[in-house]
Structures are given as structure tokens and as C-alpha cells.
Motif scaffolding. Structure first.
Motif, PDB file in Angstrom:
ATOM      1  N   PHE A  50       0.865  -1.363  -0.055  1.00 18.42           N
ATOM      2  CA  PHE A  50      -0.061   0.073   0.289  1.00 18.42           C
ATOM      3  C   PHE A  50       0.860   1.251   0.032  1.00 18.42           C
ATOM      4  CE2 PHE A  50      -2.638   3.324   2.057  1.00 18.42           C
ATOM      5  CZ  PHE A  50      -3.658   3.250   1.059  1.00 18.42           C
ATOM      6  N   GLY A  51       2.038   1.123   0.935  1.00 16.90           N
ATOM      7  CA  GLY A  51       2.924   2.511   0.922  1.00 16.90           C
ATOM      8  C   GLY A  51       3.474   2.818  -0.501  1.00 16.90           C
ATOM      9  N   SER A  52       3.765   1.740  -1.311  1.00 20.70           N
ATOM     10  CA  SER A  52       4.208   1.797  -2.853  1.00 20.70           C
ATOM     11  C   SER A  52       3.232   2.401  -3.632  1.00 20.70           C
ATOM     12  CB  SER A  52       4.808   0.486  -3.337  1.00 20.70           C
ATOM     13  OG  SER A  52       5.314   0.426  -4.507  1.00 20.70           O
ATOM     14  N   PHE A  53       2.062   1.773  -3.292  1.00 19.90           N
ATOM     15  CA  PHE A  53       0.784   2.274  -4.064  1.00 19.90           C
ATOM     16  C   PHE A  53       0.660   3.799  -3.973  1.00 19.90           C
ATOM     17  CE2 PHE A  53      -3.603   3.373  -3.851  1.00 19.90           C
ATOM     18  CZ  PHE A  53      -3.929   3.469  -5.091  1.00 19.90           C
ATOM     19  N   VAL A  54       0.774   4.221  -2.586  1.00 19.40           N
ATOM     20  CA  VAL A  54       0.533   5.603  -2.249  1.00 19.40           C
ATOM     21  C   VAL A  54       1.658   6.500  -3.062  1.00 19.40           C
ATOM     22  CG1 VAL A  54       0.421   7.222  -0.457  1.00 19.40           C
ATOM     23  CG2 VAL A  54      -0.837   5.206  -0.210  1.00 19.40           C
ATOM     24  N   PHE A  55       2.788   6.101  -2.962  1.00 19.57           N
ATOM     25  CA  PHE A  55       3.976   6.629  -3.642  1.00 19.57           C
ATOM     26  C   PHE A  55       3.651   6.817  -4.975  1.00 19.57           C
ATOM     27  CE2 PHE A  55       7.975   6.599  -5.856  1.00 19.57           C
ATOM     28  CZ  PHE A  55       8.744   7.729  -5.300  1.00 19.57           C
ATOM     29  N   TYR A  56       3.371   5.899  -5.938  1.00 18.46           N
ATOM     30  CA  TYR A  56       3.294   5.924  -7.293  1.00 18.46           C
ATOM     31  C   TYR A  56       2.113   6.616  -7.684  1.00 18.46           C
ATOM     32  CZ  TYR A  56       7.561   3.459  -8.150  1.00 18.46           C
ATOM     33  OH  TYR A  56       8.762   3.264  -7.872  1.00 18.46           O
TER      34      TYR A  56
END
Length: 146
Positions: free
Chosen positions: A7-13
Motif C-alpha cells: 500500500f505504501g508503494s501504491f501511495v507513492f506511485y
């Protein structure tokens, strides 16, 4: 929620994609000013007269790029968020998000610079692959919990 690394990666991109959309909006405004092609009469009056309340092919190209972003990035935001909740492998999730992001950046550059075909179409297809993959995985996850 940011303890979920996918989810953190999703939020970043996703945040990068939203910034990219803002940049396209700013570019559209700058092209409007440079070409003196305003959508609203009051804006045209402020910048030279009613004759400048008109369409321009370069402004329309920017608008189409922005519209295409909305048609594709908004569904990604939903799919990516839900997909992140299915506990995907971090590397695979990050790859989905990166491929979509890079595909959309190339698509926008190809659109704004009118790059030779099929650059824009290929970028579109590349960005759709992770979305389709995420959609299938979400459906499988939901079906397996029924």
C-alpha cells in the motif's frame, strides 16, 4: 495503513501520478496563454478580446492528454488500493505500480510532443497490463473468500 508496504508503494506511485496530472494541467494553461486560445469569454476579454475565445489544436491536444489521464489514472487509483489490500507480494505489487506509472509518463510525453505512432498506443497498452492483472487478482481474492 502505511505499514502495508504494498500500500505504501501504491501511495507513492499514485501521488506521482497525481502530480503528473497537475503538471499536464499547468502545461495546458501555459499553452492557452501562449496561443491566446481561451475556453471562456471572460478570460479572452482579459487577454486581448472576445476573438481569443476559441479553440486551438495545441490546447486541444493538451486537454485530450489530461482527459486520457483521468480515464486511466482514476481506475488505477481504485484498483491499486484494493489490490494492495489483497496482501500481494511486495516486488510484484511494486512492479505493477511502476509499470503503470512509467507507461502513463511515456503516454503523456508521446501525446504532448506528438511522437510518431505507435509510441503512444504502446505506452497505453503497457500501462493497461498491470491494471488488468490487478483487476483479475482482486476478483480471484474476492471469489476465494466467498
Amino acid at each position: 495503513m502505511l505499514d502495508n508496504e504494498a500500500f505504501g508503494s501504491f501511495v507513492f506511485y499514485s501521488t506521482l501520478l497525481i502530480i503528473k496530472m497537475y503538471i499536464v494541467a499547468i502545461i495546458t494553461g501555459q499553452v492557452r496563454l501562449r496561443k491566446k486560445a481561451f475556453a471562456n469569454p471572460e478570460d479572452a476579454m482579459r487577454h486581448g478580446g472576445i476573438a481569443f475565445a476559441r479553440e486551438d489544436p495545441d490546447v486541444e491536444r493538451c486537454r485530450r492528454a489530461h482527459h486520457n489521464d483521468m480515464e486511466n489514472i482514476f481506475p488505477f487509483l481504485f484498483l491499486g488500493a484494493v489490490y494492495s489490500m489483497t496482501e500481494p507480494t511486495l516486488l510484484i505489487a511494486r512492479t505493477h505500480f511502476q509499470v503503470f506509472f512509467l507507461g502513463r509518463v511515456v503516454h503523456t510525453v508521446a501525446y504532448l510532443l506528438a511522437l510518431k505512432a505507435p509510441t503512444r498506443s504502446l505506452a497505453y497498452i503497457v500501462a493497461q497490463v498491470p491494471c488488468f492483472s490487478m483487476a483479475v487478482q482482486v476478483l480471484i481474492a474476492v471469489a476465494s473468500h466467498r
